[in-house]
Design a protein around this motif. Structure first.
Motif, mmCIF file in Angstrom:
data_model
loop_
_atom_site.group_PDB
_atom_site.id
_atom_site.type_symbol
_atom_site.label_atom_id
_atom_site.label_comp_id
_atom_site.label_asym_id
_atom_site.label_seq_id
_atom_site.Cartn_x
_atom_site.Cartn_y
_atom_site.Cartn_z
ATOM 1 N N SER A 187 -3.968 -1.455 -7.017
ATOM 2 C CA SER A 187 -5.364 -1.461 -6.573
ATOM 3 C C SER A 187 -5.733 -2.764 -5.866
ATOM 4 C CB SER A 187 -6.303 -1.237 -7.756
ATOM 5 O OG SER A 187 -6.115 -2.259 -8.725
ATOM 6 N N ARG A 188 -4.849 -3.768 -5.970
ATOM 7 C CA ARG A 188 -5.108 -5.037 -5.287
ATOM 8 C C ARG A 188 -3.793 -5.795 -5.100
ATOM 9 N NH1 ARG A 188 -6.489 -5.678 -10.482
ATOM 10 N NH2 ARG A 188 -5.539 -7.380 -11.628
ATOM 11 N N LEU A 189 -3.823 -6.680 -4.119
ATOM 12 C CA LEU A 189 -2.725 -7.613 -3.861
ATOM 13 C C LEU A 189 -3.293 -9.000 -4.088
ATOM 14 C CD1 LEU A 189 0.112 -8.348 -2.807
ATOM 15 C CD2 LEU A 189 -0.858 -8.280 -0.486
ATOM 16 N N LEU A 234 -6.855 -9.056 -2.455
ATOM 17 C CA LEU A 234 -7.186 -8.112 -1.394
ATOM 18 C C LEU A 234 -7.289 -6.744 -2.045
ATOM 19 C CD1 LEU A 234 -7.485 -7.555 1.692
ATOM 20 C CD2 LEU A 234 -5.057 -6.973 1.648
ATOM 21 N N PRO A 235 -8.483 -6.144 -2.095
ATOM 22 C CA PRO A 235 -8.602 -4.801 -2.676
ATOM 23 C C PRO A 235 -7.814 -3.796 -1.823
ATOM 24 C CG PRO A 235 -10.767 -5.829 -2.430
ATOM 25 C CD PRO A 235 -9.780 -6.677 -1.681
ATOM 26 N N LEU A 236 -7.133 -2.899 -2.514
ATOM 27 C CA LEU A 236 -6.359 -1.848 -1.845
ATOM 28 C C LEU A 236 -6.936 -0.488 -2.259
ATOM 29 C CD1 LEU A 236 -2.798 -3.232 -2.626
ATOM 30 C CD2 LEU A 236 -4.077 -3.528 -0.510
ATOM 31 N N ALA A 237 -6.555 0.537 -1.550
ATOM 32 C CA ALA A 237 -6.943 1.895 -1.937
ATOM 33 C C ALA A 237 -6.468 2.129 -3.374
ATOM 34 C CB ALA A 237 -6.334 2.904 -0.991
ATOM 35 N N PRO A 238 -7.268 2.812 -4.178
ATOM 36 C CA PRO A 238 -6.846 3.055 -5.566
ATOM 37 C C PRO A 238 -5.521 3.796 -5.612
ATOM 38 C CG PRO A 238 -9.125 3.775 -5.200
ATOM 39 C CD PRO A 238 -8.558 3.419 -3.866
ATOM 40 N N PRO A 239 -4.698 3.466 -6.625
ATOM 41 C CA PRO A 239 -3.413 4.162 -6.766
ATOM 42 C C PRO A 239 -3.620 5.659 -6.986
ATOM 43 C CG PRO A 239 -3.554 2.294 -8.277
ATOM 44 C CD PRO A 239 -4.900 2.460 -7.647
ATOM 45 N N GLN A 282 0.823 -1.206 0.000
ATOM 46 C CA GLN A 282 0.000 0.000 0.000
ATOM 47 C C GLN A 282 0.862 1.263 0.000
ATOM 48 O OE1 GLN A 282 -2.504 -1.038 3.427
ATOM 49 N NE2 GLN A 282 -4.267 -0.952 2.069
ATOM 50 N N SER A 283 1.988 1.227 0.699
ATOM 51 C CA SER A 283 2.836 2.422 0.806
ATOM 52 C C SER A 283 3.411 2.845 -0.541
ATOM 53 C CB SER A 283 3.974 2.185 1.808
ATOM 54 O OG SER A 283 4.971 1.328 1.253
ATOM 55 N N LYS A 284 3.471 1.927 -1.494
ATOM 56 C CA LYS A 284 3.988 2.275 -2.818
ATOM 57 C C LYS A 284 2.984 3.106 -3.618
ATOM 58 C CE LYS A 284 7.133 -0.444 -4.588
ATOM 59 N NZ LYS A 284 7.831 -1.534 -5.279
#
Length: 161
Positions: A117-119, A154-159, A111-113
């Motif tokens: 949008s997903r892992l 795993l959905p992540l916050a959008p780039p 996420q820090s990168k």
């Protein structure tokens, strides 16, 4: 017995620690679910997208994790993907929350990168497979297979735009 998640760290593998990392092993019944660490490290030599770390519980070597991070390619693709390529916790350290703490750190690293949008990750289905563990951390089925492996994401916050 659980391990304080704050004591779990991801550390670079060095010439001094590589053999110990290669000696780590899962329970016999789990060996069909993950490649030996020596194989993973050999694959990493030829994969510029490999990002890997040793997992420590305090000062004790407890496991290994490796990502396939396409943003590490040169040049990186416009929309890079990232996935957990390998995750293992040595049999002596399982059941203490070390794998969950390590995977949460991997998720935070990804996420820090701000690029993804997903892992994704995949697992070999069967009795004793890690699906319940991954789902407990928020991973969900994609409906896709990678060969014989079930793919989760795993959905992540959008780039960032």
């Amino acid at each position: 017995m659980s391990t304080d998640p704050a004591t779990v760290t991801l550390r670079e593998i060095t010439a001094e620690t590589v053999l110990a990392v290669c000696r780590l092993s899962v329970h016999e019944a789990q060996k069909s679910f993950v490649a030996p660490n020596a194989v993973s490290l050999a694959q990493a030599l030829f994969a510029p997208e490999a990002w890997y770390r040793a997992i420590y519980a305090g000062d004790e070597l407890a496991g290994f994790v490796m990502l396939e991070d396409h943003s590490l390619r040169s040049p990186p693709p416009d929309r890079p993907d990232v996935g957990v390529w390998r995750l293992m916790v040595d049999a002596r350290f399982q059941g203490r929350g070390i794998g969950a703490a390590a995977l949460r750190q991997v998720i935070a690293h990804v996420q820090s990168k701000g690029l993804f949008s997903r892992l994704e990750l995949s697992y070999v289905p069967g009795p004793g497979c890690p699906e319940p563990f991954y789902r407990s951390l928020g991973f969900r089925p994609t409906g896709r297979m990678d060969g014989q492996e079930v793919v989760l994401e795993l959905p992540l916050a959008p780039p960032a735009a």
